[in-house]
Enzyme design. Structure first.
Site, PDB file in Angstrom:
ATOM      1  N   LYS A  86       1.855  -8.785  -5.396  1.00  0.00           N
ATOM      2  CA  LYS A  86       1.689 -10.253  -5.418  1.00  0.00           C
ATOM      3  C   LYS A  86       2.617 -10.880  -4.364  1.00  0.00           C
ATOM      4  O   LYS A  86       2.715 -10.364  -3.259  1.00  0.00           O
ATOM      5  CB  LYS A  86       1.963 -10.793  -6.822  1.00  0.00           C
ATOM      6  CG  LYS A  86       1.094 -10.134  -7.889  1.00  0.00           C
ATOM      7  CD  LYS A  86       1.276 -10.748  -9.244  1.00  0.00           C
ATOM      8  CE  LYS A  86       0.516  -9.954 -10.279  1.00  0.00           C
ATOM      9  NZ  LYS A  86       0.680 -10.447 -11.630  1.00  0.00           N
ATOM     10  N   ASN A 126       0.161  -3.985  -7.446  1.00  0.00           N
ATOM     11  CA  ASN A 126      -0.066  -5.299  -6.848  1.00  0.00           C
ATOM     12  C   ASN A 126       1.291  -5.998  -6.720  1.00  0.00           C
ATOM     13  O   ASN A 126       1.862  -6.444  -7.709  1.00  0.00           O
ATOM     14  CB  ASN A 126      -1.015  -6.097  -7.762  1.00  0.00           C
ATOM     15  CG  ASN A 126      -1.265  -7.493  -7.257  1.00  0.00           C
ATOM     16  OD1 ASN A 126      -0.842  -7.852  -6.149  1.00  0.00           O
ATOM     17  ND2 ASN A 126      -1.955  -8.304  -8.052  1.00  0.00           N
ATOM     18  N   GLU A 133      -8.709  -6.626 -16.822  1.00  0.00           N
ATOM     19  CA  GLU A 133      -7.490  -7.360 -17.185  1.00  0.00           C
ATOM     20  C   GLU A 133      -7.793  -8.367 -18.293  1.00  0.00           C
ATOM     21  O   GLU A 133      -8.420  -9.407 -18.038  1.00  0.00           O
ATOM     22  CB  GLU A 133      -6.926  -8.119 -15.977  1.00  0.00           C
ATOM     23  CG  GLU A 133      -5.676  -8.900 -16.336  1.00  0.00           C
ATOM     24  CD  GLU A 133      -5.163  -9.790 -15.207  1.00  0.00           C
ATOM     25  OE1 GLU A 133      -5.983 -10.436 -14.525  1.00  0.00           O
ATOM     26  OE2 GLU A 133      -3.942  -9.836 -15.017  1.00  0.00           O
ATOM     27  N   HIS A 173      -8.823 -10.975  -8.524  1.00  0.00           N
ATOM     28  CA  HIS A 173      -7.682 -11.059  -9.442  1.00  0.00           C
ATOM     29  C   HIS A 173      -7.696 -12.400 -10.183  1.00  0.00           C
ATOM     30  O   HIS A 173      -8.128 -13.425  -9.633  1.00  0.00           O
ATOM     31  CB  HIS A 173      -6.374 -10.905  -8.650  1.00  0.00           C
ATOM     32  CG  HIS A 173      -5.191 -10.724  -9.551  1.00  0.00           C
ATOM     33  ND1 HIS A 173      -4.535 -11.800 -10.120  1.00  0.00           N
ATOM     34  CD2 HIS A 173      -4.567  -9.616 -10.009  1.00  0.00           C
ATOM     35  CE1 HIS A 173      -3.555 -11.345 -10.887  1.00  0.00           C
ATOM     36  NE2 HIS A 173      -3.548 -10.019 -10.836  1.00  0.00           N
TER      37      HIS A 173
HETATM   38  P1  PGA Z   1       1.829  -7.334 -14.617  1.00  0.00           P
HETATM   39  O1  PGA Z   1       0.718  -7.947 -13.653  1.00  0.00           O
HETATM   40  O2  PGA Z   1       1.603  -5.837 -14.647  1.00  0.00           O
HETATM   41  O3  PGA Z   1       3.127  -7.723 -14.029  1.00  0.00           O
HETATM   42  O4  PGA Z   1       1.607  -7.956 -15.966  1.00  0.00           O
HETATM   43  C1  PGA Z   1      -0.589  -7.496 -13.757  1.00  0.00           C
HETATM   44  C2  PGA Z   1      -1.471  -8.291 -12.810  1.00  0.00           C
HETATM   45  O5  PGA Z   1      -1.580  -9.509 -12.977  1.00  0.00           O
HETATM   46  O6  PGA Z   1      -2.029  -7.706 -11.884  1.00  0.00           O
END
Ligand code: PGA
Length: 329
Positions: free
Chosen positions: A66, A64, A242, A164
């Site tokens: 983002k 991801n 998560e 998410h």
């Molecule tokens: P991260 O993000 O692996 O940078 O902690 C995970 C997410 O929020 O998808």
């Protein structure tokens, strides 16, 4: 009356508490109960349960991005690195063992799809992105700025990432809205050729503290269950767990034992609600700040079939380590 009493307690605790004898034992019991709720998952995590279902698909690794990359130069550079890693730094067996997917922002999807090795799949980070304040969506959104599932298919997307924690907790997305997006994503085209869905679910720190972790996750999973109408569609679903309290710099990580415990509970819930076939087809993956140092601890867990990574997916040296850890299990 109640407000007045509390107010006078704050101002004059020495004269109120001795008169209210029930208050101290009650507070003590409350603290004890809270302590037990916090300890419960830790105690039970000493021998995490495993589900009886044996998943058969290859591992899944999704990145991801983002909003981390904002220019075409940054995007092109990561795509070049990914192609180099995929073509020259992995063995055929490692590539065969893991399905790799990247989720760029909308505006770079077309560019990434056209430059990236065709063996690496591409997904969007969202679809039909309005938070629909008037309630769930009722059809393909005609609203200005909307991106529909059909548009994503048109630029070669295979996947869509939904639910998410950023979108749930910062942008106010609800389970009915997420459920609607799931249905429309699966349905696009003639249905069989619809998008594949990665649904993130997760509980916040206070929900875990008060023993609400599994009920919260089951509620989020129900939004998925209600919107998968055909048994074959479970092949196109990934559920990413998560633990929101364990994500980010400085957060206390979720132990592998606890991750396994939750994954087994989620698979058991899906088995009970839908059936063993669905629970076998659906992939359950972990997304709790997985990186090159901790991936080897989560990869062997029986009910963890892969990862969604954030930051680690922006660096192909780290990503390669994570992929290799998965391929070895
Ligand atoms: P991260 O993000 O692996 O940078 O902690 C995970 C997410 O929020 O998808």
């Amino acid at each position: 009356m109640q407000i007045q009493l509390q107010y006078s307690c704050i101002r004059m605790p020495y004269c109120r508490f001795p008169k209210r004898r029930g208050a101290i034992p009650f507070l003590f019991l409350l603290l004890l109960l809270q302590g037990l709720l916090v300890l419960l998952p830790i105690v039970s995590s000493s021998s995490p349960p495993t589900s009886t279902i044996v998943p058969q698909k290859k591992h899944f690794l999704s990145c991801n991005w983002k909003g981390s990359l904002e220019t075409t130069n940054e995007v092109d550079s990561l795509v070049d690195d990914l192609n180099r890693m995929w073509r020259h730094q992995l063995t055929p067996a490692q590539k065969e063992a893991v399905l790799l997917c990247v989720h760029p922002p909308y505006c770079f999807l077309d560019r990434v799809r056209s430059k990236l090795d065709s063996a690496i799949e591409v997904g969007s980070q969202n679809v039909l992105d309005a938070t629909a304040p008037s309630g769930p969506l009722s059809g393909p959104s005609p609203n200005t700025g909307s991106i529909t599932p059909k548009m994503l298919k048109a630029v070669g997307c295979d996947w869509v990432l939904l639910g998410h924690s950023d979108r749930r907790n910062n942008l106010g997305e609800t389970d009915p809205l997420i459920g609607d997006k799931i249905r429309q994503s699966l349905d696009v085209g003639d249905g069989k050729d619809g998008l594949k869905v990665t649904l993130t679910i997760g509980e916040l720190a206070w929900q875990r503290r008060w023993g609400r972790a599994l009920p919260t996750l089951r509620k989020q999973l129900n939004a998925l269950i209600q919107n998968v109408h055909h048994p074959d569609e479970w092949d196109r679903i990934v559920v990413a767990y998560e633990p929101v309290w364990a994500v980010g710099d400085g957060a206390v990580p979720c132990s592998p034992q606890e991750a396994q415990r939750v994954h087994a509970a989620l698979r058991a819930f899906l088995t009970k609600q839908v059936g063993a076939e669905a629970a076998q087809k659906c992939r359950f993956v972990y997304t709790g700040s997985v990186n090159e140092d901790n991936a080897a601890a989560y990869a062997p867990l029986q009910d963890v079939q892969g990862f969604v990574v954030g930051r680690a997916g922006l660096d192909t040296t780290k990503l390669r380590s994570i992929l290799v850890a998965l391929a070895e299990n």
